[in-house]
Write a protein that holds these residues in place. Sequence first.
Motif, PDB file in Angstrom:
ATOM      1  N   UNK A 194       0.928  -1.177  -0.058  1.00 49.05           N
ATOM      2  CA  UNK A 194      -0.226  -0.091   0.004  1.00 49.05           C
ATOM      3  C   UNK A 194       0.844   1.337  -0.077  1.00 49.05           C
ATOM      4  N   UNK A 195       1.847   1.193   0.694  1.00 45.71           N
ATOM      5  CA  UNK A 195       2.948   2.127   0.865  1.00 45.71           C
ATOM      6  C   UNK A 195       3.361   2.787  -0.551  1.00 45.71           C
ATOM      7  N   UNK A 196       3.876   1.706  -1.432  1.00 44.35           N
ATOM      8  CA  UNK A 196       4.241   2.069  -2.681  1.00 44.35           C
ATOM      9  C   UNK A 196       3.073   2.661  -3.417  1.00 44.35           C
ATOM     10  N   UNK A 197       2.107   2.174  -3.365  1.00 48.57           N
ATOM     11  CA  UNK A 197       0.595   2.651  -3.928  1.00 48.57           C
ATOM     12  C   UNK A 197       0.577   4.161  -3.828  1.00 48.57           C
ATOM     13  N   UNK A 198       0.815   4.459  -2.572  1.00 44.03           N
ATOM     14  CA  UNK A 198       0.780   6.111  -2.332  1.00 44.03           C
ATOM     15  C   UNK A 198       2.055   6.721  -2.914  1.00 44.03           C
ATOM     16  N   UNK A 238      -6.969   4.723  -9.474  1.00 43.22           N
ATOM     17  CA  UNK A 238      -5.889   5.774  -9.187  1.00 43.22           C
ATOM     18  C   UNK A 238      -4.439   5.411  -9.371  1.00 43.22           C
ATOM     19  N   UNK A 239      -4.240   3.833  -9.283  1.00 39.70           N
ATOM     20  CA  UNK A 239      -2.856   3.436  -9.623  1.00 39.70           C
ATOM     21  C   UNK A 239      -2.698   3.651 -11.220  1.00 39.70           C
ATOM     22  N   UNK A 240      -3.531   3.251 -12.116  1.00 40.94           N
ATOM     23  CA  UNK A 240      -3.396   3.501 -13.450  1.00 40.94           C
ATOM     24  C   UNK A 240      -3.056   4.789 -13.754  1.00 40.94           C
ATOM     25  N   UNK A 241      -3.961   5.845 -13.198  1.00 40.56           N
ATOM     26  CA  UNK A 241      -3.771   7.210 -13.716  1.00 40.56           C
ATOM     27  C   UNK A 241      -2.450   7.814 -13.169  1.00 40.56           C
ATOM     28  N   UNK A 242      -2.001   7.272 -12.016  1.00 38.69           N
ATOM     29  CA  UNK A 242      -0.813   7.651 -11.677  1.00 38.69           C
ATOM     30  C   UNK A 242       0.464   7.123 -12.558  1.00 38.69           C
ATOM     31  N   UNK A 243       0.249   6.027 -12.931  1.00 34.08           N
ATOM     32  CA  UNK A 243       1.237   5.269 -13.843  1.00 34.08           C
ATOM     33  C   UNK A 243       1.312   6.160 -15.193  1.00 34.08           C
ATOM     34  N   UNK A 244       0.055   6.449 -15.496  1.00 32.34           N
ATOM     35  CA  UNK A 244       0.264   7.120 -16.863  1.00 32.34           C
ATOM     36  C   UNK A 244       0.929   8.547 -16.646  1.00 32.34           C
ATOM     37  N   UNK A 245       0.263   9.062 -15.643  1.00 37.59           N
ATOM     38  CA  UNK A 245       0.848  10.551 -15.435  1.00 37.59           C
ATOM     39  C   UNK A 245       2.469  10.745 -15.164  1.00 37.59           C
ATOM     40  N   UNK A 246       3.313   9.654 -14.801  1.00 41.99           N
ATOM     41  CA  UNK A 246       4.508   9.993 -14.476  1.00 41.99           C
ATOM     42  C   UNK A 246       5.223  10.279 -15.758  1.00 41.99           C
ATOM     43  N   UNK A 265      -4.295   7.939   0.309  1.00 43.34           N
ATOM     44  CA  UNK A 265      -4.400   7.055   1.572  1.00 43.34           C
ATOM     45  C   UNK A 265      -5.876   6.743   1.945  1.00 43.34           C
ATOM     46  N   UNK A 266      -6.773   7.695   1.813  1.00 40.57           N
ATOM     47  CA  UNK A 266      -8.241   7.615   2.130  1.00 40.57           C
ATOM     48  C   UNK A 266      -8.987   6.575   1.197  1.00 40.57           C
ATOM     49  N   UNK A 267      -8.408   6.499  -0.160  1.00 39.43           N
ATOM     50  CA  UNK A 267      -8.946   5.478  -1.049  1.00 39.43           C
ATOM     51  C   UNK A 267      -8.700   4.079  -0.547  1.00 39.43           C
TER      52      UNK A 267
END
Length: 424
Positions: free
Chosen positions: A304-308, A331-339, A315-317
């Motif tokens: 979970x920490x790495x996802x955040x 949120x994982x997919x959006x975060x990976x795409x945005x990097x 964290x609230x998700x």
Amino acid sequence: MKLEMICTGEEVLAGQIVDTNAAWFANTMMEHGIECQRRVTVGDRLKDLVSVFKERSFEADIILVNGGLGPTSDDLSSEAMALAKGESLVENTVWRERLEDWFTRNGRVMPQSNLKQALLPETAIMIDNPVGTACGFAVKLNRAWLFFTPGVPFEFKQMVKEQFIPFVKQRFEIAGDVALRKYLTLGQGESSLADTLECIALPSGMTIGYRSFMPHIEIKLFARGEVAIGQLDRIETQIRSILGDAIVADDKKSLAEEIHSLMVDSGRSLSVAESCTGGMLASQLISFSGSSSYFDQGLVTYSNESKVRVLGVKPETLDVHGAVSIATVEEMAMGARGILDSDFALATSGIAGPTGGTEDKPVGSVAIALATKEGVYSQMIKLPRRSRDLVRSLSTAVAFDMLRRELLGQAVIVDYGSIGRFEK
């Protein structure tokens, strides 16, 4: 013409190694319009080898014998063939010179045991091995030609392509024109597919075959002769109409291969963020040369920490919905795409088992998301009573198919049959 295969080796017979040579050989020969009608596996015992060589030589026209040509005491194919023929082993001077030259060029002293690899049955025809120290050979016994090849896969495959297939075509008349079409399916079992397609009336000279290599079942439509070949388009149309979304690729060995081809052609980029699949998405794609043209990054965010911290999942998700949820995987997919501002990103998070499930989210629950520049598609699938490896490989296949369908302008979320889905 009747083609058979004899596979040798205690490790193959005992299941200590998987005989990938046999599967590759049968598939390769079928693509050349030649069907392998029988396969026998025998251990490294001289009496058994002699017996099977004699027995099958009365039934087959040509037999591919794989393995047993090495320099050690358990490599017995040449000796067994000589005994079956009732003749002596004779040193092949051409191959001995090749062996000596090979060791000299590589700055090595040739062990005495390697000389064994130059001993062939007296009437054998030597077959060149351009990439190894074990030559092949061919011998006529009773009705059959027996064609011997080493067991090392890359040596075996090169010899089949460059020597065995021409050898067969020179000596046997291959049945008329043949054609093979292959369809990769997802989400239905072999028996289910066979039952579903049973209603199709196949013309003479055409057959449907099935090959299971989970998470896929491959359907093979094989036609012999011009009349049957002329009916392929009509039968294919029926197959596609009946199976619909279950067909996920044509003439491809995996969905990863299909994705690789589509992504290279698209000129767009991809990132992946994986939890339960643990790098399968990335690993399968980078096995193809040229994947660097579209593959930006692969992140295994297991905790979970790495996802955040890596992907920016709130964290609230995680607190409200949990790691295995639509909200988290989106949120994982959006975060990976945005990097790296990739065009696409895939994300997975699930419970592969055998432990970790709950009443609400049992083992086999997997959330998958595809992020694009326009939005996010997501679904949560159910894969109950599957092994840990199968949960992971099925999840990888579904994720790839979501991307495939987006690239082709099709509906991204579909029903696959035996793969269930949670309602959002």
